[in-house]
Design an enzyme around this catalytic site. Structure first.
Site, short mmCIF file in Angstrom:
data_model
loop_
_atom_site.label_atom_id
_atom_site.label_comp_id
_atom_site.label_asym_id
_atom_site.label_seq_id
_atom_site.Cartn_x
_atom_site.Cartn_y
_atom_site.Cartn_z
CG ASP A 22 0.28 2.04 0.99
OD1 ASP A 22 -0.11 2.96 1.74
OD2 ASP A 22 0.35 2.14 -0.25
CG ASN A 24 -1.69 6.49 2.57
OD1 ASN A 24 -0.92 5.62 2.14
ND2 ASN A 24 -1.27 7.66 3.01
CG ASP A 26 1.56 6.69 0.45
OD1 ASP A 26 1.68 5.49 0.76
OD2 ASP A 26 1.95 7.62 1.19
CG ASP A 30 -0.02 3.80 5.94
OD1 ASP A 30 -0.57 2.86 6.53
OD2 ASP A 30 -0.32 4.15 4.77
CG ASP A 201 19.95 3.80 15.24
OD1 ASP A 201 19.92 2.71 14.65
OD2 ASP A 201 20.63 4.78 14.84
CD GLU A 270 22.03 -0.62 15.84
OE1 GLU A 270 22.07 -1.19 14.74
OE2 GLU A 270 21.90 0.62 15.96
#
Length: 543
Positions: A22, A24, A26, A30, A201, A270
């Site tokens: 992370d 930033n 929050d 990210d 996916d 997948e």
């Protein structure tokens, strides 16, 4: 020397962006966090990074429900961050693979919002709609993987729509040519931004049976699911009609045609079906379909030598020129360090599984934290985020236990993942002892073994590209050879907690070094070697 494409024999490092780093603060990982950690990823010796979805989404299924395929969700950053990620990865020769979720969208996607309004609009046939049965119920017996019927009533249209996953993930109608064209255009958008490939996916879920025929019942003794809880009624059916339809292979060929216009890119599908190994072979057959595919066959509780041998041999028998990709963990199943170890000898077994995974014929996906030997986290019900786990609690706790934040440092807030006091999932306190900064300075750590082995493996073409031939094995040991050009390597794996003594011919006793594992003991004046518990040995048997 070799002219093999970069993805053959590659090790692909999967990042679940919410939980990686992370930047930033929050509480959610990210893209900038990934950029910050690219030097670490490069140091591992992997060839590529697969990043799970970061597209605009209401996050009902944490990004696998996409509302805009061409936008970055603000929680992960913006398009400039993505472009920076691609540029930085190229400077250190790391390939970037991103997820593409093609079979379904979010119910907040503009396509669905329009489609559900009535039966005559321009997008009315873009999703799978069907009339109620004579009693007002769903049109057939198809089930959602997340529990219950795969059909949801929509009062605006007075029809049911199909959702193989959450009700908020309606399935697209791939029998509609406009849908296929629009989906391919979205894929090409990311090719033009410089990605090196896609992990596709649930790619075998795109098409459904147009006749909407009922799935047949499955006998109780055959209800062995792949990638979902055994108490899930999804296992009560043979899924003959709701996925893996013949038409899907034509669409896969359309994807490959698009990919072939962009040099050196790759597709990784997948596959989860009634016969996933056969489907993997079908979906990678020849040079007109997917480059690679992986299934849930090694994402099961059974990690025995016999099962691994049987699974790999069965796939080899089915393959006709295709290339496999193996995985023992990902963001959807409990961590392999818990699933296959029974809580014993975790460090030694983690080293063994990482090496074995990347010694089988094929490429390999390795999930963030496997290089640390992380175990499954036990998440309290009040902290659960996964709708799958919330629905099936307490018999199945969902997928949050393998998605907790990466531990970077032992003694700082959230183990260095984020400075936010409350990250999206709690950091497992037991993971602090496995933090990167600790293991990097331990010569015998899982991380050190992982790095040492992968860097050594880069020079062993037989392990990266070679054919595989399984020898006599049992649940105590697994023996196979990998052969490529002039090099043949024998791999011997001791799965037991006891010494393994093996007789080999004099010509075979040429032990390879540099892979980070202790060498087996050569018994004096004999042709026998001894492997310690959970030891792996590599012998050069080239003629």
């Amino acid at each position: 020397m070799t002219n093999e494409p970069w993805w053959r024999g590659a090790v692909i490092y999967q990042i679940y962006p919410r939980s990686f780093m992370d930047a930033n603060n929050d509480g959610i990982g990210d893209l900038k966090g990934i950029i910050n950690k690219l030097p670490y990823i490069k140091s591992l010796g992997v060839d590529a990074v697969w990043i799970s979805p970061f597209f605009k989404s209401p996050m009902k299924d944490f990004g696998y429900d996409i509302s805009d395929y061409r936008q970055i969700d603000p929680m992960f950053g913006d398009m400039q961050d993505f472009d920076d990620l691609i540029a930085k990865a190229k400077t250190i020769d790391l390939k970037i693979i991103i997820d593409q979720v093609l079979s379904h969208t979010s119910d907040q996607h503009p396509w669905f919002i329009q489609s559900r309004e009535d039966q005559t609009n321009d997008k009315s046939d873009w999703y799978v709609w069907a009339e109620a049965n004579e009693f007002g119920g769903p049109p057939n017996n198809w089930l959602s993987i997340f529990g219950g019927s795969a059909w949801q009533w929509e009062p605006r249209r007075k029809q049911y729509y199909l959702h193989n996953f959450l009700t908020s993930q309606p399935d697209l109608n791939f029998h509609n040519e406009q849908v296929r064209e629009a989906v391919l255009n979205n894929v090409e958008f990311w090719l033009q931004r410089g990605v090196d490939g896609f992990r596709l996916d649930a790619i075998n879920f795109c098409f459904h049976d147009k006749q909407l025929r009922n799935n047949p019942a499955k006998a109780e003794e055959d209800r062995k699911g792949r990638g979902f809880s055994e108490d899930n009624p999804y296992a009560y059916q043979y899924h003959n009609f709701d996925n893996t339809q013949p038409e899907n292979l034509n669409f896969v060929e359309d994807i490959r045609t698009l990919m072939d216009r962009y040099p050196n890119v790759v597709t990784l599908g997948e596959i989860s079906s009634e016969d996933s190994l056969k489907a993997m072979a079908d979906y990678t057959k020849g040079d007109k379909r997917l480059h690679m595919a992986y299934s849930f066959e090694l994402l099961t509780p059974d990690g025995s030598a016999n099962y691994i041998k049987q699974t790999a041999e069965t796939l080899e028998e089915n393959l006709t020129g295709g290339w496999p990709c193996w995985a023992v963990g990902n963001h959807d199943v409990s961590r392999v360090a818990s699933r296959w170890t029974e809580g014993k000898n975790i460090q030694a077994k983690s080293k063994l599984y990482n090496a074995l995974l990347t010694s089988l014929r094929g490429s390999a996906c390795t999930y963030q934290g496997e290089e640390l030997g992380l175990q499954e986290s036990d998440i309290a019900f009040e902290n659960l985020q996964d709708p799958y786990g919330i629905s099936f609690w307490p018999t199945f706790k969902g997928r949050d236990g393998c998605r907790t934040p990466m531990p970077w440092s032992k003694n700082i807030l959230n183990a260095g993942f984020s400075e936010n006091p409350k990250p999206w999932l709690p950091v497992d306190s037991s993971h602090r002892e496995y933090a990167v900064e600790i293991q990097e300075h331990q010569p015998n750590s899982v991380l050190t073994a992982y790095k040492t082995f992968l860097h050594w493996r880069k020079e062993q073409f037989a392990l990266r590209f070679g054919n595989i031939d399984f020898k006599e094995s049992d649940n105590q040991k697994l023996i196979f050879t990998r052969a490529y050009q002039e090099q043949t390597i024998m791999v011997i794996v001791n799965f037991s907690d006891e010494m393994l003594t093996m007789k080999v011919s004099d010509a075979h006793i040429n032990l390879l070094e540099g892979h980070g594992f202790e060498l087996p003991r050569l018994k004096s004046n004999s042709d026998k070697i001894e492997l310690k518990p959970f030891q792996i040995a590599y012998l050069d048997i080239s003629s």
